[in-house]
Write a protein that holds these residues in place. Sequence first.
Motif, PDB file in Angstrom:
ATOM      1  N   CYS A  19      27.144 -47.235  85.572  1.00 45.98           N
ATOM      2  CA  CYS A  19      28.470 -47.164  84.931  1.00 45.98           C
ATOM      3  C   CYS A  19      29.065 -45.763  85.007  1.00 45.98           C
ATOM      4  O   CYS A  19      28.404 -44.783  84.691  1.00 45.98           O
ATOM      5  CB  CYS A  19      28.334 -47.596  83.485  1.00 45.98           C
ATOM      6  N   ILE A  20      30.344 -45.684  85.413  1.00 47.68           N
ATOM      7  CA  ILE A  20      31.036 -44.395  85.423  1.00 47.68           C
ATOM      8  C   ILE A  20      31.995 -44.289  84.241  1.00 47.68           C
ATOM      9  O   ILE A  20      32.879 -43.428  84.236  1.00 47.68           O
ATOM     10  CB  ILE A  20      31.754 -44.141  86.767  1.00 47.68           C
TER      11      ILE A  20
ATOM     12  N   CYS B  38      34.560 -45.960  83.103  1.00 46.33           N
ATOM     13  CA  CYS B  38      35.992 -46.015  83.362  1.00 46.33           C
ATOM     14  C   CYS B  38      36.704 -46.857  82.323  1.00 46.33           C
ATOM     15  O   CYS B  38      37.887 -46.731  82.120  1.00 46.33           O
ATOM     16  CB  CYS B  38      36.244 -46.585  84.757  1.00 46.33           C
ATOM     17  N   SER B  39      35.968 -47.786  81.719  1.00 46.30           N
ATOM     18  CA  SER B  39      36.474 -48.700  80.694  1.00 46.30           C
ATOM     19  C   SER B  39      37.325 -49.848  81.233  1.00 46.30           C
ATOM     20  O   SER B  39      37.944 -50.569  80.459  1.00 46.30           O
ATOM     21  CB  SER B  39      37.204 -47.964  79.570  1.00 46.30           C
TER      22      SER B  39
ATOM     23  N   CYS C 145      36.261 -52.576  82.314  1.00 43.76           N
ATOM     24  CA  CYS C 145      35.704 -53.846  81.819  1.00 43.76           C
ATOM     25  C   CYS C 145      36.173 -54.138  80.397  1.00 43.76           C
ATOM     26  O   CYS C 145      36.337 -55.302  80.028  1.00 43.76           O
ATOM     27  CB  CYS C 145      34.181 -53.849  81.922  1.00 43.76           C
TER      28      CYS C 145
ATOM     29  N   ILE D  66      30.417 -53.418  78.951  1.00 39.78           N
ATOM     30  CA  ILE D  66      29.349 -52.484  79.310  1.00 39.78           C
ATOM     31  C   ILE D  66      28.501 -52.181  78.076  1.00 39.78           C
ATOM     32  O   ILE D  66      27.273 -52.065  78.170  1.00 39.78           O
ATOM     33  CB  ILE D  66      29.897 -51.191  79.971  1.00 39.78           C
TER      34      ILE D  66
ATOM     35  N   CYS E 123      35.041 -54.078  87.615  1.00 37.62           N
ATOM     36  CA  CYS E 123      34.178 -52.892  87.634  1.00 37.62           C
ATOM     37  C   CYS E 123      34.250 -52.171  88.983  1.00 37.62           C
ATOM     38  O   CYS E 123      33.962 -52.763  90.023  1.00 37.62           O
ATOM     39  CB  CYS E 123      32.731 -53.272  87.341  1.00 37.62           C
ATOM     40  N   PRO E 124      34.608 -50.895  88.975  1.00 35.70           N
ATOM     41  CA  PRO E 124      34.762 -50.173  90.238  1.00 35.70           C
ATOM     42  C   PRO E 124      33.444 -49.911  90.954  1.00 35.70           C
ATOM     43  O   PRO E 124      33.459 -49.543  92.128  1.00 35.70           O
ATOM     44  CB  PRO E 124      35.425 -48.858  89.812  1.00 35.70           C
TER      45      PRO E 124
ATOM     46  N   ILE F 299      29.221 -53.547  88.909  1.00 31.63           N
ATOM     47  CA  ILE F 299      28.085 -53.920  88.061  1.00 31.63           C
ATOM     48  C   ILE F 299      28.238 -55.394  87.685  1.00 31.63           C
ATOM     49  O   ILE F 299      29.290 -55.804  87.188  1.00 31.63           O
ATOM     50  CB  ILE F 299      28.038 -53.046  86.790  1.00 31.63           C
TER      51      ILE F 299
HETATM   52  S1  SF4 Z   1      34.077 -51.335  84.506  1.00 27.22           S
HETATM   53 FE1  SF4 Z   1      32.043 -50.789  85.288  1.00 27.22          FE
HETATM   54  S2  SF4 Z   1      32.100 -48.549  85.512  1.00 27.22           S
HETATM   55 FE2  SF4 Z   1      33.838 -49.121  84.241  1.00 27.22          FE
HETATM   56  S3  SF4 Z   1      33.085 -48.905  82.109  1.00 27.22           S
HETATM   57 FE3  SF4 Z   1      32.778 -51.048  82.705  1.00 27.22          FE
HETATM   58  S4  SF4 Z   1      30.711 -51.108  83.543  1.00 27.22           S
HETATM   59 FE4  SF4 Z   1      31.303 -48.973  83.464  1.00 27.22          FE
END
Ligand code: SF4
Lengths: 477, 208, 257
Positions: free
Chosen positions: A328-329, A331-332, A334, A357, A388-389, A392
């Motif tokens: 996970c980076i 990014c939010s 999700c 996440i 998710c970029p 995941i």
């Molecule tokens: S979309 Fe993926 S990278 Fe972004 S917060 Fe959610 S799990 Fe993390």
Amino acid sequence: MRRTFLGMPATAPRGVGHLRGDESFPAAARKALGDAQLRRNLRHATTTIRAKSGAVIGEVPDWQELRAAGRAIKSDTMARLPELLEQLEAAVTGAGGTVHWATDAVQANRIVTDLVRAAGADRVMKVKSMATQEIGLNEALEAAGIEPVETDLAELIVQLGRDKPSHILVPAIHRNRAEIREIFLREMPDVDAALTDEPAALAAAARRHLRRTFLSTKVAVSGANFAVAETGALAVVESEGNGRMCLTLPETLITVMGVEKVIPTWDDLGVFLQLLPRASTGERMNPYTSMWTGVTPGDGPQQVHLVLLDNGRSAVLADAVGRQALHCIRCSACLNVCPVYERTGGHAYGSVYPGPIGAVLSPQLTGVADNASLPYASSLCGACYDACPVMINIPELLVHLRSQAPHPRSEAIAMAAAAYTMDHPRLYAVAQRAAGLGRVAGPALPPPLNGWTASRDLPAAPPQTFRQWWSENRSES
Amino acid sequence: MNARDTVLARLRAALAGAPPTVPVPPGEHRRQGDLPPGHPELVDLLEHRLTDYRAEVHRVAEAAVADTIAGILTAAGAAAVVVPPGLPTEWRPGPVEVVVDDDLPADRLAGLDGVVTAAAVAVAETGTIVLDAAADQGRRVISLLPDLHVCVVRPDQVVATVPEAVARLTPGRPLTWISGPSATSDIELNRVEGVHGPRRLHVVLTDG
Amino acid sequence: MRIALFVTCLADTLFPEAAKATVRLLERLGHQVVFPEDQTCCGQMHVNTGYPDEALRLVRRHARVFAPYDVVVAPSGSCVGSVRHQHAMVARRAGDERLASRAEEVAGRTYELSELLVDVLGVTDVGAYYPHRVTYHPTCHSLRMIRVGDKPLRLLREVRGLDLVELPQAEQCCGFGGTFAVKNADTSTAMLADKMRNVLATRADVCTAGDASCLMHIGGGLSRLRAGVRTVHLAEILAATENTETAGERDRLGVRP
Ligand code: SF4
């Protein structure tokens, strides 16, 4: 059990930090669902960000290839994590920085507190960082007589409102502009009483409020979005310039970073600096990204520390399926696409990591038993996986973690019985007809299934099952 | 065991039995754009992207840079600006007071009206300029505290994509990637300009 | 073509009309439908609730029962998703690599109804007649797990008499999610409320989808509202003809909420 063996993967300790909620997700969600203002704020904010993000992602011809590259780099990182961390340590040290290691929140808090004391400071300014929230650094600093000042606008809103963050990227997403104005009027001593709720005016008020702090504080604490093992560079991605202030002005800079934030090479930045802003704030690029490598003589902090934090990450890494949560980076994206998050907000998740996440990361960091309701806080609709970029597979993880959750005894018995029946077609056919008869009682289910029929009617039972119809109408035998 | 050894041992134990490392396949994502650095269409795109995020863009001949900067500063009512020691002298604006950075204290910098710098590289697709603290850009702090930042970019510094910019930059230098003026999305997730960094960003794009 | 029907336990038990419609439709198109009677349930509920060990026997059963058939169809995106994305995983988790590869083979020959029609049989006009105002809810598993895309819409657009109206925020989950609707009933209800608001905004008579489970959820909510909108499985619409519609079978065809 595991924790007693030094050197074996361990979950995050209890009693420190913010990874565990006070109540289960359904109980907390129920309260949030009753707050109409909260739901309006959330809907407005998530709808806005989804539209913005969708538009700028649409401009990128190779978005799917970038996502695949992000995933590949992260899984390679996890497979080589110990070596990459050693490489990072050597690079940072070689550039004049000091690297510290923390097995858990308690150690990390102690390291930071000691460093602040050694710098002779009684106040630190902070750049928004998930890792320091996770370990409860602010509480630890306060207990040591050190004042932490949050400098990110949203964190400031949360801190002044004596509130909790509810979103990774926009911690005050649950507040609208009118509420923010009220908090500022109440809490900022020098604020202009004629302050309007225009976002620009609110931002200007925060600017005036924090200027003196930036110019006079000797120690800053930050997180890091990325750390390049190959070169020792750390990167912080931000918008407001508070990050630049904290990374540039103080004499001492302490960065607390989860071990999973390391990336192997400098070139890898070219992938993540495209993925992160478009997926998170929905911008082609966030206003400011700062990168520093150890100490640069004459430019910026001359004491640079990096604290590498485990706090449960080794336990996550130990699960071959669950490990991808470490990709996970933050990014939010999700959160912003999640229909559950949109309705409950972040507080219901209990941990600093909310949304999809959070539902897969928090239970792994703490051990599933300590966050047992979180893997169930999803309808498995799959929107998070698509958004998710770094690709995941959150639905897969949710289901995986459900299998590790402690099950209510009655449910476990019913599930085993159902599986047995369904593996015996004769018994199954009998049960099917009983299911039909059972509902002669009326359009509602008995507890514990009555949660569903509280607001929905069960379908009328059909006169015959399909297999009955088939044997009467089609079956040759 | 000390903390370092414990963490590393835990991570190694976590990976025990994991399949051996497979090298990352290079991937199919773009390493560069369709247009070479400095292509006029890229410069146009950069202008468009910068403007989209509320930076002000000035396209001028190299010879007119100083006058353009002077015009920007005068119009903004800026009386005194800081410049890095290596800023080309021919870019220094005549009519305003120019203070050359000489480890000026933060308080002094915060009291100045603006800053003029060069850039290391610019990314057209994202509307980004990157400063790498070279002599014509100076210490990070000088482009942070004054409220108005004027940045001069030459066409050969304009690349199409982020990976091209990353490849051009020198790891180890302090870098600041700037995409428009300071902004926040913290209030209802709408971008509004102007928080702690410079609230106005002017980019002067030269022709050579 | 000889096509094995994977009826799904829900359609078998509670929504036999959707399954019968699938049979009638495929027979009308000239195919032979067979029903392997030893099938029961794909085990999705067990997997999604956290009981993959219990699901193992159901996966084994499913793979064994459907192994002999070249083409398998189910009137459910969700159950096809389970077969495609969960069965091999459940087997591998239990260390049964042979079962995993058997399950993968079966999964490779298993299609959701709209996939079978459009991709395998190459038809979009199935000769249906259904004179109603209809809106289509793409269920999450059809949309994001097995990615049927616009296939159901392409089929619906060819149905004579059918007035297809777009559902606002169609891609948002209806809030069912199997045990989610039970364990997180309040959140599920809030999601359902928004879905129903969008369905009602279309002023459609019928809300259709490729999954009986989601239709049960939406239909259950609409019934409670006495909203006058029926939920009808996609298979039933595609199976409808002038005869069924005029022979007074109209009511019988609806999945009555
Ligand atoms: S979309 Fe993926 S990278 Fe972004 S917060 Fe959610 S799990 Fe993390």
